[in-house]
Design an enzyme around this catalytic site. Structure first.
Site, PDB file in Angstrom:
ATOM      1  NE  ARG A  55      -2.731  -7.692  -4.212  1.00 60.14           N
ATOM      2  CZ  ARG A  55      -3.518  -8.117  -3.249  1.00 60.14           C
ATOM      3  NH1 ARG A  55      -3.041  -8.258  -2.041  1.00 60.14           N
ATOM      4  NH2 ARG A  55      -4.777  -8.435  -3.487  1.00 60.14           N
ATOM      5  CB  SER A  95      -4.188  -6.535   4.789  1.00 61.22           C
ATOM      6  OG  SER A  95      -3.789  -5.303   4.275  1.00 61.22           O
ATOM      7  CE  LYS A 125     -12.361  -7.341   2.045  1.00 56.05           C
ATOM      8  NZ  LYS A 125     -11.169  -6.709   1.450  1.00 56.05           N
ATOM      9  CG  HIS A 135      -1.898  -1.026   1.382  1.00 52.23           C
ATOM     10  ND1 HIS A 135      -2.013  -1.834   2.481  1.00 52.23           N
ATOM     11  CD2 HIS A 135      -2.883  -1.424   0.525  1.00 52.23           C
ATOM     12  CE1 HIS A 135      -3.023  -2.675   2.312  1.00 52.23           C
ATOM     13  NE2 HIS A 135      -3.561  -2.460   1.120  1.00 52.23           N
TER      14      HIS A 135
HETATM   15  O1  PNS Z   1      -8.410  -2.777   0.374  1.00 53.48           O
HETATM   16  P1  PNS Z   1      -9.572  -3.418  -0.302  1.00 53.48           P
HETATM   17  O2  PNS Z   1     -10.363  -4.265   0.686  1.00 53.48           O
HETATM   18  O3  PNS Z   1      -9.186  -4.183  -1.535  1.00 53.48           O
HETATM   19  O4  PNS Z   1     -10.533  -2.207  -0.781  1.00 53.48           O
HETATM   20  C1  PNS Z   1     -11.781  -2.468  -1.383  1.00 53.48           C
HETATM   21  C2  PNS Z   1     -12.588  -1.163  -1.446  1.00 53.48           C
HETATM   22  C3  PNS Z   1     -12.710  -0.525  -0.077  1.00 53.48           C
HETATM   23  C4  PNS Z   1     -11.921  -0.189  -2.377  1.00 53.48           C
HETATM   24  C5  PNS Z   1     -13.983  -1.536  -2.026  1.00 53.48           C
HETATM   25  O5  PNS Z   1     -14.517  -2.608  -1.319  1.00 53.48           O
HETATM   26  C6  PNS Z   1     -14.932  -0.358  -1.947  1.00 53.48           C
HETATM   27  O6  PNS Z   1     -14.788   0.600  -2.665  1.00 53.48           O
HETATM   28  N1  PNS Z   1     -15.917  -0.458  -1.030  1.00 53.48           N
HETATM   29  C7  PNS Z   1     -16.892   0.594  -0.798  1.00 53.48           C
HETATM   30  C8  PNS Z   1     -18.208   0.269  -1.501  1.00 53.48           C
HETATM   31  C9  PNS Z   1     -18.016   0.423  -2.997  1.00 53.48           C
HETATM   32  O7  PNS Z   1     -17.805   1.521  -3.478  1.00 53.48           O
HETATM   33  N2  PNS Z   1     -18.004  -0.724  -3.682  1.00 53.48           N
HETATM   34  C10 PNS Z   1     -17.713  -0.792  -5.086  1.00 53.48           C
HETATM   35  C11 PNS Z   1     -18.959  -0.681  -5.918  1.00 53.48           C
HETATM   36  S1  PNS Z   1     -18.518  -0.831  -7.596  1.00 53.48           S
END
Ligand code: PNS
Length: 164
Positions: free
Chosen positions: A90, A128, A41, A17
Protein backbone atom coordinates in the site's frame (compact mmCIF):
# COMPACT_ATOMS: atom_id res chain seq x y z
CA UNK A 1 0.18 -24.86 -14.23
CA UNK A 2 1.14 -21.42 -12.96
CA UNK A 3 -0.15 -21.17 -9.39
CA UNK A 4 0.20 -18.44 -6.77
CA UNK A 5 -0.69 -18.24 -3.10
CA UNK A 6 -1.91 -14.96 -1.61
CA UNK A 7 -1.54 -15.35 2.17
CA UNK A 8 -3.02 -13.02 4.74
CA UNK A 9 -5.20 -12.52 7.78
CA UNK A 10 -8.20 -11.14 5.86
CA UNK A 11 -9.92 -10.12 9.12
CA UNK A 12 -12.02 -9.05 7.26
CA UNK A 13 -11.32 -8.90 3.52
CA UNK A 14 -11.39 -5.30 2.27
CA UNK A 15 -11.77 -3.78 -1.21
CA UNK A 16 -7.97 -3.43 -1.13
CA UNK A 17 -7.54 -7.20 -0.77
CA UNK A 18 -10.17 -7.81 -3.44
CA UNK A 19 -8.29 -5.52 -5.81
CA UNK A 20 -5.11 -7.58 -5.29
CA UNK A 21 -7.04 -10.84 -5.69
CA UNK A 22 -8.63 -9.76 -8.99
CA UNK A 23 -5.41 -8.44 -10.46
CA UNK A 24 -3.18 -11.32 -9.38
CA UNK A 25 -5.73 -13.92 -10.55
CA UNK A 26 -5.18 -12.54 -14.06
CA UNK A 27 -1.46 -13.29 -13.85
CA UNK A 28 -1.73 -17.00 -13.05
CA UNK A 29 -3.77 -20.10 -13.88
CA UNK A 30 -4.82 -20.56 -10.27
CA UNK A 31 -4.75 -18.25 -7.28
CA UNK A 32 -5.04 -19.75 -3.80
CA UNK A 33 -6.08 -17.17 -1.22
CA UNK A 34 -4.67 -18.54 2.03
CA UNK A 35 -6.20 -17.44 5.33
CA UNK A 36 -3.85 -17.66 8.30
CA UNK A 37 -5.27 -19.79 11.09
CA UNK A 38 -2.91 -19.39 14.05
CA UNK A 39 -3.18 -15.64 14.06
CA UNK A 40 -1.63 -13.95 17.10
CA UNK A 41 -3.68 -10.84 16.37
CA UNK A 42 -6.82 -12.11 18.16
CA UNK A 43 -9.02 -11.88 15.06
CA UNK A 44 -12.62 -10.66 15.01
CA UNK A 45 -13.59 -13.55 12.75
CA UNK A 46 -12.74 -17.23 13.10
CA UNK A 47 -10.75 -18.71 10.25
CA UNK A 48 -13.87 -20.55 9.05
CA UNK A 49 -15.82 -17.28 8.96
CA UNK A 50 -13.03 -15.53 7.07
CA UNK A 51 -12.85 -18.36 4.54
CA UNK A 52 -16.63 -18.26 4.04
CA UNK A 53 -16.68 -14.48 3.50
CA UNK A 54 -13.83 -14.74 1.00
CA UNK A 55 -15.61 -17.56 -0.85
CA UNK A 56 -18.69 -15.38 -1.24
CA UNK A 57 -16.68 -12.36 -2.30
CA UNK A 58 -14.71 -14.27 -4.95
CA UNK A 59 -17.43 -16.61 -6.19
CA UNK A 60 -17.41 -15.06 -9.67
CA UNK A 61 -13.66 -15.34 -10.18
CA UNK A 62 -13.18 -18.77 -11.72
CA UNK A 63 -9.53 -19.43 -10.98
CA UNK A 64 -9.56 -18.45 -7.30
CA UNK A 65 -9.90 -20.88 -4.43
CA UNK A 66 -9.86 -20.13 -0.73
CA UNK A 67 -7.96 -22.23 1.80
CA UNK A 68 -6.89 -21.85 5.40
CA UNK A 69 -3.43 -22.65 6.68
CA UNK A 70 -1.33 -22.59 9.80
CA UNK A 71 2.42 -22.30 10.11
CA UNK A 72 4.62 -20.68 7.47
CA UNK A 73 3.14 -19.21 4.30
CA UNK A 74 6.08 -20.45 2.31
CA UNK A 75 5.48 -24.02 3.48
CA UNK A 76 1.85 -23.69 2.49
CA UNK A 77 2.90 -22.37 -0.94
CA UNK A 78 5.14 -25.39 -1.37
CA UNK A 79 2.35 -27.74 -0.30
CA UNK A 80 0.13 -26.15 -2.96
CA UNK A 81 2.95 -26.50 -5.50
CA UNK A 82 2.77 -22.77 -6.09
CA UNK A 83 5.62 -20.93 -7.77
CA UNK A 84 4.65 -17.54 -6.38
CA UNK A 85 3.53 -15.75 -3.24
CA UNK A 86 1.49 -12.61 -3.80
CA UNK A 87 1.54 -9.63 -1.46
CA UNK A 88 0.03 -6.17 -1.79
CA UNK A 89 2.01 -3.02 -1.07
CA UNK A 90 0.00 0.00 0.00
CA UNK A 91 2.69 2.45 1.01
CA UNK A 92 6.34 2.73 1.91
CA UNK A 93 5.41 1.78 5.49
CA UNK A 94 4.59 -1.75 4.27
CA UNK A 95 7.89 -2.11 2.48
CA UNK A 96 10.35 -2.95 5.29
CA UNK A 97 8.32 -5.81 6.68
CA UNK A 98 7.33 -7.15 3.28
CA UNK A 99 10.89 -7.06 1.96
CA UNK A 100 12.16 -8.84 5.06
CA UNK A 101 9.47 -11.49 4.73
CA UNK A 102 10.09 -11.96 0.99
CA UNK A 103 13.83 -12.28 1.45
CA UNK A 104 13.50 -14.73 4.35
CA UNK A 105 11.04 -16.78 2.33
CA UNK A 106 13.39 -16.75 -0.63
CA UNK A 107 16.13 -18.29 1.51
CA UNK A 108 13.70 -20.89 2.84
CA UNK A 109 12.36 -21.70 -0.62
CA UNK A 110 14.43 -20.32 -3.52
CA UNK A 111 11.97 -21.86 -5.99
CA UNK A 112 9.09 -19.63 -4.80
CA UNK A 113 9.14 -15.98 -5.85
CA UNK A 114 7.22 -13.21 -4.10
CA UNK A 115 5.25 -10.97 -6.43
CA UNK A 116 4.33 -7.53 -5.08
CA UNK A 117 1.37 -5.69 -6.50
CA UNK A 118 0.92 -2.08 -5.54
CA UNK A 119 -2.58 -1.50 -4.25
CA UNK A 120 -4.73 0.65 -6.51
CA UNK A 121 -4.63 4.27 -5.34
CA UNK A 122 -8.26 4.41 -4.26
CA UNK A 123 -7.59 1.65 -1.70
CA UNK A 124 -4.10 2.63 -0.60
CA UNK A 125 -5.27 3.91 2.81
CA UNK A 126 -7.36 0.84 3.64
CA UNK A 127 -6.60 -1.70 6.34
CA UNK A 128 -8.67 -4.35 8.09
CA UNK A 129 -7.78 -2.80 11.47
CA UNK A 130 -9.10 0.66 10.64
CA UNK A 131 -12.23 -0.86 9.10
CA UNK A 132 -12.88 -2.76 12.35
CA UNK A 133 -12.32 0.35 14.42
CA UNK A 134 -14.71 2.46 12.33
CA UNK A 135 -17.33 -0.32 12.49
CA UNK A 136 -16.86 -0.72 16.22
CA UNK A 137 -17.72 2.95 16.77
CA UNK A 138 -20.73 2.75 14.50
CA UNK A 139 -19.21 4.37 11.40
CA UNK A 140 -20.22 3.50 7.85
CA UNK A 141 -17.80 0.96 6.35
CA UNK A 142 -19.66 0.26 3.10
CA UNK A 143 -16.96 2.11 1.13
CA UNK A 144 -14.27 -0.16 2.57
CA UNK A 145 -15.47 -3.75 2.44
CA UNK A 146 -17.49 -5.90 0.01
CA UNK A 147 -21.12 -6.67 0.87
CA UNK A 148 -20.61 -10.16 2.43
CA UNK A 149 -17.95 -8.74 4.78
CA UNK A 150 -20.19 -5.78 5.62
CA UNK A 151 -23.05 -8.10 6.59
CA UNK A 152 -20.74 -10.34 8.60
CA UNK A 153 -19.25 -7.41 10.55
CA UNK A 154 -22.67 -5.97 11.35
CA UNK A 155 -23.88 -9.39 12.53
CA UNK A 156 -20.76 -9.92 14.62
CA UNK A 157 -20.95 -6.51 16.29
CA UNK A 158 -24.67 -6.85 17.02
CA UNK A 159 -24.00 -10.23 18.60
CA UNK A 160 -21.20 -8.77 20.71
CA UNK A 161 -23.42 -5.85 21.80
CA UNK A 162 -26.18 -8.25 22.89
CA UNK A 163 -23.73 -10.21 24.99
CA UNK A 164 -22.46 -7.13 26.82
O1 PNS B 1 -2.76 -9.87 6.20
P1 PNS B 1 -1.48 -9.84 6.96
O2 PNS B 1 -1.74 -9.90 8.46
O3 PNS B 1 -0.61 -8.67 6.58
O4 PNS B 1 -0.68 -11.18 6.55
C1 PNS B 1 0.55 -11.51 7.16
C2 PNS B 1 0.91 -12.96 6.80
C3 PNS B 1 -0.21 -13.91 7.17
C4 PNS B 1 1.18 -13.08 5.33
C5 PNS B 1 2.22 -13.29 7.58
O5 PNS B 1 2.06 -12.95 8.92
C6 PNS B 1 2.56 -14.76 7.46
O6 PNS B 1 2.96 -15.22 6.42
N1 PNS B 1 2.38 -15.49 8.58
C7 PNS B 1 2.63 -16.92 8.63
C8 PNS B 1 3.99 -17.21 9.27
C9 PNS B 1 5.08 -16.80 8.31
O7 PNS B 1 5.23 -17.40 7.26
N2 PNS B 1 5.76 -15.70 8.67
C10 PNS B 1 6.75 -15.09 7.83
C11 PNS B 1 8.12 -15.64 8.09
S1 PNS B 1 9.26 -14.80 7.07
Amino acid sequence: MKRAVYPGSFDPVTFGHLDIIKRSAKLVDELVVAVLQNNKKNPLFSVEERVKILQEVTKDIENVRIESFSGLSIEFARKCEAGFLVRGLRAITDFDYELQMAQTNRVLAPDVDTIFLTTSLEYAYLSSSTVKEVAYYGGDISEFVPEPALRAINRKLQYKEKRQ
